[in-house]
Design an enzyme around this catalytic site. Sequence first.
Site, PDB file in Angstrom:
ATOM      1  N   ARG A 198       0.822  -1.216   0.000  1.00 28.77           N
ATOM      2  CA  ARG A 198       0.000   0.000   0.000  1.00 28.77           C
ATOM      3  C   ARG A 198       0.853   1.263   0.000  1.00 28.77           C
ATOM      4  O   ARG A 198       0.475   2.271  -0.594  1.00 28.77           O
ATOM      5  CB  ARG A 198      -0.985   0.003   1.175  1.00 28.77           C
ATOM      6  CG  ARG A 198      -0.358   0.006   2.552  1.00 28.77           C
ATOM      7  CD  ARG A 198      -1.434   0.175   3.615  1.00 28.77           C
ATOM      8  NE  ARG A 198      -0.876   0.131   4.963  1.00 28.77           N
ATOM      9  CZ  ARG A 198      -1.540   0.527   6.039  1.00 28.77           C
ATOM     10  NH1 ARG A 198      -2.764   0.988   5.928  1.00 28.77           N
ATOM     11  NH2 ARG A 198      -0.976   0.449   7.215  1.00 28.77           N
ATOM     12  N   SER A 203      -5.524   4.785   4.863  1.00 30.37           N
ATOM     13  CA  SER A 203      -5.332   3.336   4.799  1.00 30.37           C
ATOM     14  C   SER A 203      -4.906   2.890   3.405  1.00 30.37           C
ATOM     15  O   SER A 203      -3.988   2.103   3.246  1.00 30.37           O
ATOM     16  CB  SER A 203      -6.630   2.613   5.179  1.00 30.37           C
ATOM     17  OG  SER A 203      -7.100   3.042   6.433  1.00 30.37           O
ATOM     18  N   GLU A 236     -19.226   4.829  -1.548  1.00 31.14           N
ATOM     19  CA  GLU A 236     -18.436   4.137  -2.567  1.00 31.14           C
ATOM     20  C   GLU A 236     -19.102   4.118  -3.946  1.00 31.14           C
ATOM     21  O   GLU A 236     -18.425   4.259  -4.974  1.00 31.14           O
ATOM     22  CB  GLU A 236     -18.139   2.699  -2.106  1.00 31.14           C
ATOM     23  CG  GLU A 236     -17.255   2.606  -0.862  1.00 31.14           C
ATOM     24  CD  GLU A 236     -18.001   2.816   0.453  1.00 31.14           C
ATOM     25  OE1 GLU A 236     -19.242   3.031   0.426  1.00 31.14           O
ATOM     26  OE2 GLU A 236     -17.367   2.768   1.519  1.00 31.14           O
ATOM     27  N   PHE A 261     -15.166  -3.377  -0.755  1.00 32.43           N
ATOM     28  CA  PHE A 261     -16.219  -2.374  -0.963  1.00 32.43           C
ATOM     29  C   PHE A 261     -16.238  -1.822  -2.393  1.00 32.43           C
ATOM     30  O   PHE A 261     -17.298  -1.573  -2.953  1.00 32.43           O
ATOM     31  CB  PHE A 261     -16.075  -1.234   0.054  1.00 32.43           C
ATOM     32  CG  PHE A 261     -16.062  -1.703   1.483  1.00 32.43           C
ATOM     33  CD1 PHE A 261     -16.992  -2.641   1.918  1.00 32.43           C
ATOM     34  CD2 PHE A 261     -15.125  -1.247   2.384  1.00 32.43           C
ATOM     35  CE1 PHE A 261     -16.983  -3.104   3.232  1.00 32.43           C
ATOM     36  CE2 PHE A 261     -15.103  -1.705   3.699  1.00 32.43           C
ATOM     37  CZ  PHE A 261     -16.032  -2.637   4.132  1.00 32.43           C
ATOM     38  N   ASP A 318      -9.495  -7.118  10.927  1.00 31.38           N
ATOM     39  CA  ASP A 318     -10.857  -6.597  10.782  1.00 31.38           C
ATOM     40  C   ASP A 318     -11.859  -7.705  10.458  1.00 31.38           C
ATOM     41  O   ASP A 318     -13.064  -7.500  10.541  1.00 31.38           O
ATOM     42  CB  ASP A 318     -10.912  -5.493   9.718  1.00 31.38           C
ATOM     43  CG  ASP A 318     -10.475  -4.148  10.291  1.00 31.38           C
ATOM     44  OD1 ASP A 318     -10.619  -3.964  11.513  1.00 31.38           O
ATOM     45  OD2 ASP A 318      -9.974  -3.302   9.528  1.00 31.38           O
ATOM     46  N   ARG A 368      -2.491  -4.745   1.785  1.00 29.13           N
ATOM     47  CA  ARG A 368      -2.132  -3.892   2.911  1.00 29.13           C
ATOM     48  C   ARG A 368      -0.675  -4.159   3.322  1.00 29.13           C
ATOM     49  O   ARG A 368      -0.007  -3.307   3.865  1.00 29.13           O
ATOM     50  CB  ARG A 368      -3.062  -4.226   4.083  1.00 29.13           C
ATOM     51  CG  ARG A 368      -2.883  -3.383   5.315  1.00 29.13           C
ATOM     52  CD  ARG A 368      -3.830  -3.864   6.417  1.00 29.13           C
ATOM     53  NE  ARG A 368      -3.864  -2.927   7.517  1.00 29.13           N
ATOM     54  CZ  ARG A 368      -2.969  -2.849   8.482  1.00 29.13           C
ATOM     55  NH1 ARG A 368      -1.941  -3.682   8.477  1.00 29.13           N
ATOM     56  NH2 ARG A 368      -3.070  -1.961   9.445  1.00 29.13           N
TER      57      ARG A 368
END
Lengths: 311, 277
Positions: A6, A33, A54, A79, A113, A163
Site C-alpha cells: 500500500r 489506509s 463508494e 467495498f 478486521d 495492505r
Amino acid sequence: MAKAIRDVYGESLAKYGQLNKDVVVLDADVSGSTKSAVFGKACPDRFFNMGIAEAGMTACACGMAAAGKIPFVNTFAVFVTTLGLLPARAFGSYADIPVKMCGAYGGLSDAYDGPTHHALEDIAIMRTLPRFKVFVPCDAVQTDWVVKNAIEDPSPMYLRFSRDAFPDVYQPGETFEEGKGRIVREGKDATVIGCGIMVGNALKAAEELEKEGISLRVVDMFCIKPLDKELVARCAKETGAIISAEEHSIIGGLGGAVAEALAESGIGAPMGFVGMQDRHGECGPYSKLLEKYGLDAAAIAGKVKETIARK
Amino acid sequence: MKLPVEEKARLEKLCHQFRIDLIETLHQRQTGHPGGSLSVLEILTTLYFTQMDVDPANPKKPDRDRLVLGKGHAAPALYRVLAEKGFFPVEEMATLRCLDSRLQGHPNPLDTPGVEITSGPLGIGLSAALGMALAMKLDGLDKRVYCVLGDGEINEGTIWEGLMAAVKFKADNLCAILDWNGVQLDGVTEDIMPMHNIPERFASFGWHVIQCDGHDIEALYEALETAKTVKGVPTIILAHTVKGKGVSFMEGKNAWHGKAIDDASYEQAMKELGGVL
C-alpha cells in the site's frame, strides 16, 4: 523486509500522477489506509475525498473519465467491487470508460478486521466485466509498474493491492507486459500459477520441494485479464500439472481463469486449486490466517504433491 | 432574460410533434416507456434548444455542455430530441430497441451520437454528472452539466451521495432537473416511497432550489437562466410535470410507465394529438 504494497502504491500514484495532469484520485474516507492520501498531499487540487459513499464515488469517477480524466478510485477491495460495482459495470464496462478501480486490502490482508473486510470474491467479480482488465501485483516493483501502466492504458481496470509487505520478486526497473505471465522459476514436474502474495509463497514452496527432488515451475500471473492462455497451455504441456494459487476464493478467480484456459487447451493435465475454500474466514494475525486457511507455502507444496500424484 | 415569443411557439410546436412521433414509434415497436418520455419532453427540448452548446457535427468537442439522463428509460424522448438536433436522422427512430440499432433500450454513448454516458441503472447518473462537472472545472471550461432525474429515481440512496458531494465541491456548473411527475412504475410516488417535502430536502442538502411548471417552456427557460447565475452551489430545478402528458388516458397513470401501446390506445392517442394514423 520489503515495503508494504500500500505504501508503494501511494508513492507511485503520487510520482506518476504528478507527471500527468489528467490523473485524478478519489477516496471514500480511507485515504490514510489505502495511501491515496500520498497523492492527495502532492496534488490536492486533483484529490477528491468523497466521504463514505463508494457507489457515488465510483460513478463520479466515471463521469470524470467521460470528461477526459484518468480517475483512480480507492477504498477497500471488498467495498469497491461490491458497492462500486453498478457504476463500474454500467459506465466503465458498458461505455468503455477508463476508470481505475483500486482495491486496497486485498485478500485476507486486512486480517484483524475479519471477514467483513476480507476481499475473497473481488477478482471473480471484476473479471466478468467486459473490457475490464484485472491486475494483482506480487511485489513492490510490479506494483509500481501496475500504477504506471494504468495511467498509460485507457482501459477500465481493476487493480488489487495488499495492505501488507510482500517479499521482493523482481529487481527495480523491471517492466512487464499486459496479458503476459512471467516464469519466475523454472521447473519440470508441475507449475504453480499464482498472483499477489502467492507468487512469493510458491517460490518458497519450490525451494522446499526441491529438497524432496520435485522440480516446480512458478509463474507470476499478475495480469488475470487478459489471461496469458498460451503460457497456461505451455506449462501444462511441459510440466504436466497445474496448480493455481491465489489469496481469493477458489471459485471464479485466477484458478477459475486458468482452469478455463486449461480446459480449452485440451491438454488434459490435472489441476489443483490453492485459495480460500468456499467459506468465510475469521480475524487474526495475517500469517496465521494464511496458514490456517491453506494459503501459505506449505499448503502450496501439499497441493503440488497431490496434483502431481494425479498425473 | 425572456424567451422570444416566436421561439417559444416554435418549441411548443416541436414538442407537440415529438409527442405524436413518440406515440408512433412506441406503438410501432411495441416496447419502450411512454409515461416518462412524455413527461420529460419540454425539459429536454428547452435544454437542447435554448441552453446547451453542443455540435452534432463534432459531438465530442471538449468545450461543450453535457447532459446525463439519469432516468434512462426516457431514452425515446432523448433520442427524438437528439435526432431533431441533427445527431442522427429522425428516420432512425423506427429502429428503437431493434437488433443492430444504434438506439438501445437505454442510452449508451458507444452506440448513439450525442449521448454522453450510459444511463438506466437509476441513481448513479447524478454522481456521473458531478464527475463531469468537476473535470470541466479542472480544465477551466466554462460549460455546464445537466442531469435529468426521475422522481422515482430519487428513492436511490446514491442520489443523496451525489447531492452531498456536489455541495462539498461547489459544483455550480451542475444543474439537476427533477422530472417531478409523481408517478413511478408501481404507483404514485407518495405511496411507493414517501419523499415528503421534496423542496426542503434538496434545500437542506445545500442545493439552490427552483420550482417551475415542467411543461411550460418559458418557465423552464427562465429557471435555467436563473440557475446559471447561482454561484458556489449546484442548482436543482423541480419541474412539476404530468406522467404521460398530452394523452388523456396515460396522464398520471403508472400503468403506462413501460407498457406497449395497443392499437386502440394508439388510435385514441393520435386522435387526441391530431396525428396522422
